[in-house]
Design a protein around this motif. Structure first.
Motif, short mmCIF file in Angstrom:
data_model
loop_
_atom_site.label_atom_id
_atom_site.label_comp_id
_atom_site.label_asym_id
_atom_site.label_seq_id
_atom_site.Cartn_x
_atom_site.Cartn_y
_atom_site.Cartn_z
N TRP A 15 0.95 -1.78 0.18
CA TRP A 15 0.00 -0.15 0.22
C TRP A 15 0.87 0.88 -0.07
CZ3 TRP A 15 -0.19 3.08 4.26
CH2 TRP A 15 -0.67 4.39 4.27
N THR A 16 0.77 2.09 -0.20
CA THR A 16 1.15 3.57 -0.68
C THR A 16 0.12 4.30 -0.34
OG1 THR A 16 2.47 2.90 -2.68
CG2 THR A 16 3.05 5.07 -2.03
N ASP A 17 0.89 5.57 0.69
CA ASP A 17 0.06 6.34 0.97
C ASP A 17 -0.06 7.38 0.09
OD1 ASP A 17 -1.59 8.11 2.55
OD2 ASP A 17 0.20 8.31 4.63
N ARG A 18 -1.43 8.05 -0.53
CA ARG A 18 -1.26 9.05 -1.52
C ARG A 18 -0.68 10.27 -0.08
NH1 ARG A 18 -0.47 6.04 -5.21
NH2 ARG A 18 -2.16 4.98 -6.62
N VAL A 19 -0.99 10.45 0.75
CA VAL A 19 -0.37 11.52 0.99
C VAL A 19 1.35 12.07 1.84
CG1 VAL A 19 -1.14 13.10 3.64
CG2 VAL A 19 -2.53 11.97 2.52
N THR A 20 1.58 10.95 2.25
CA THR A 20 2.65 11.36 2.75
C THR A 20 3.68 10.39 2.61
OG1 THR A 20 2.86 8.95 4.99
CG2 THR A 20 1.87 11.35 5.74
#
Length: 394
Positions: A15-20
Motif C-alpha cells: 500500500w502507498t499512502d497518497r498523503v505522505t
C-alpha cells in the motif's frame, strides 16, 4: 482442511499512502477457518521482507499454541513519533478494510499501541481490532464486552491485563528455564534489551518473582547494577516512547552504551527491542547461558548457530513471546475472562511446559530449541484442521 506451512505466504499486499508517500504491507502467511492473526507494526525502515518473516512467525505461534487461526502481519514504513502517524495508520487500515472486516485479526505491535489501533477501528465503524473474529460470534456484542473486559482488567502495578500479558509470558519462559535447569530463582540474573511493553512487562514479573534484573537497555543506553535494578521505579520513570528518565536513576547504577546489554554477565539475555538484534558480529559478545527471544526474529539464523556451537540455546520467539497472541484467542474463545488470575495461571502452565520440552531435548541431545519447536509445529500443521464452519466463538 489441512494447514499448510510453506515458506511462500498466501498473500502479499503493498500500500502507498497518497498523503505522505509511506508504504505499508500486509502479509497473510496462512488462513485457518478463513482467519489469520497478527499485529500491525510501524517503524521507519519497515520492509515487506520483515513483515513476511513476522507473518511466518505468527503462523508458527498459532500452531505452537494449537490456536484455530492462521498467521499474518501488517507493517508500515513510517516513524511512529511523527505527528501524522495516527492518520497514516487510519488510512492503512481503511485500505486493508476488506481483510480486517472478514479475515485478519490484528492488534498492537512495535510503534502501534493497542488503544491507538482500537481508536482507529472505532472511527472506521469496526469497534475493536479483533473485529474479524468477533463478527463471527453468535452474539458479537457480548463477545466484544468480554474482550474489552479482559483487555482492560486492572493488574498490580497500575497497568491493564492486555498491556502486560505478553511480558508475563516472556517472564514465564525465563522462569521455565530456571525450573528446567533446577536453578534457584534468586540466584538467576537476567538482562533485558528493550523496556517497552514486552521487555518492561517481562522485567516487572521477573523482579516480582525474585529474579535479579541486572541490566535493562532503552534507546538512550544500558543501565547496569550487578546487585539488581529497582525495576518498578525505572518503569515508572518511562516516557511515552518507553525511554527511562535518567534523572530518576540512582547514582550508583552504571550508565553504559546501548549495545552493552548484549554482553552483560547474566544467566539469561532477553532481546525485547528490535528484530535481528543478535547477529554474527555481536553473538560472541553474549555472556548469558540462554537467550529468550521476546522480540520477533531477535536472532539471525547465523548468530543462533554460532551461539548453539558455544553451548548457548535460544528459546525462539514463536514460543517465548507468543503469550499475548495465545491469550487473545483464549479470550475470544471464552477460555479466560476478565479475572487476571485465570489468565496468568493458564499462560504460566502452557509456557513453562513448552520451555521444559525444548530444554529437555537440548539438555540430553543438544537439539537446538528452534528445531524441536519446529518439529512440534510441523506435526500440528500436517494434521487435519477443523472444517471452515467448525470454529465457534461464543
Amino acid at each position: 482442511m489441512a494447514i499448510q506451512h510453506a515458506d511462500e505466504p498466501l498473500l502479499r499486499l503493498t500500500w502507498t499512502d497518497r498523503v505522505t508517500g509511506a508504504h505499508g504491507y500486509l502479509v497473510v502467511h496462512s488462513l485457518v477457518s478463513g482467519l489469520a492473526t497478527g499485529g500491525t507494526r510501524m517503524r521507519a525502515g519497515c520492509t515487506m521482507s520483515e513483515v513476511e518473516d513476522l507473518a511466518r512467525g505468527m503462523a508458527a505461534k498459532t500452531a505452537t499454541f494449537d490456536l484455530p487461526v492462521g498467521g499474518a502481519k501488517g507493517g508500515i514504513d513510517f516513524d511512529p513519533k511523527d505527528p501524522r502517524a495516527t492518520e497514516v495508520l487510519r488510512r492503512f487500515c481503511e485500505a486493508m478494510r476488506p481483510w480486517l472486516d472478514a479475515h485478519w485479526v490484528t492488534a498492537e505491535d512495535l510503534g502501534v499501541p493497542q488503544h491507538i489501533i482500537d481508536e482507529v477501528f472505532a472511527e472506521l465503524g469496526l469497534e475493536q481490532s479483533y473485529h474479524a473474529a468477533i463478527r463471527r460470534s453468535a452474539d458479537p456484542a457480548r463477545t466484544l464486552r468480554r474482550v474489552q473486559a479482559g483487555l482492560n482488567a486492572p493488574v498490580p502495578g497500575g497497568l491493564l491485563l492486555g498491556d502486560v500479558i505478553g511480558g508475563y509470558g516472556v517472564a514465564q519462559a525465563c522462569l521455565g528455564v530456571t525450573a528446567a535447569w533446577n536453578r534457584a530463582i534468586e540466584e538467576t540474573t537476567v538482562a533485558v534489551q528493550g523496556i517497552g511493553t514486552m521487555g518492561g512487562g517481562a522485567a516487572w514479573y521477573l523482579h516480582e518473582a525474585g529474579m535479579r534484573v541486572v541490566a535493562v537497555a532503552d534507546a538512550a543506553g544500558t543501565l547496569y547494577d550487578p546487585a539488581g535494578l529497582d525495576i518498578p521505579t525505572l518503569l515508572q520513570a518511562r516516557d511515552a516512547y518507553g525511554e527511562i528518565d535518567r534523572s530518576a536513576v540512582p547514582d550508583h547504577v552504571q550508565r553504559l552504551p546501548r549495545q552493552a546489554v548484549v554482553g552483560t554477565e547474566a544467566t539469561i539475555l532477553v532481546p525485547a527491542a528490535i528484530s535481528y538484534a543478535l547477529t554474527p558480529d555481536n553473538s560472541y559478545d553474549v555472556r548469558a547461558e540462554v537467550v529468550i527471544e521476546a522480540a520477533n526474529a531477535a536472532t539471525t539464523p547465523e548468530a543462533e548457530a554460532m551461539l548453539a556451537a558455544r553451548g548457548v540455546p535460544v528459546i525462539p520467539d514463536f514460543v517465548a513471546n507468543a503469550g499475548a497472541a495465545a491469550w487473545a484467542w483464549w479470550l475470544l474463545l471464552g477460555q479466560v475472562g476478565a479475572e487476571p488470575t485465570d489468565s496468568f495461571l493458564k499462560l504460566r502452565g502452557e509456557m513453562q511446559s513448552k520451555v521444559a520440552l525444548l530444554l529437555g531435548a537440548w539438555n540430553t541431545d543438544r537439539v537446538p530449541p528452534r528445531q524441536t519447536a519446529w518439529e512440534f509445529v510441523t506435526a500440528r500443521e500436517v494434521a487435519a484442521a477443523p472444517a471452515e464452519s467448525a470454529l465457534t466463538i461464543p
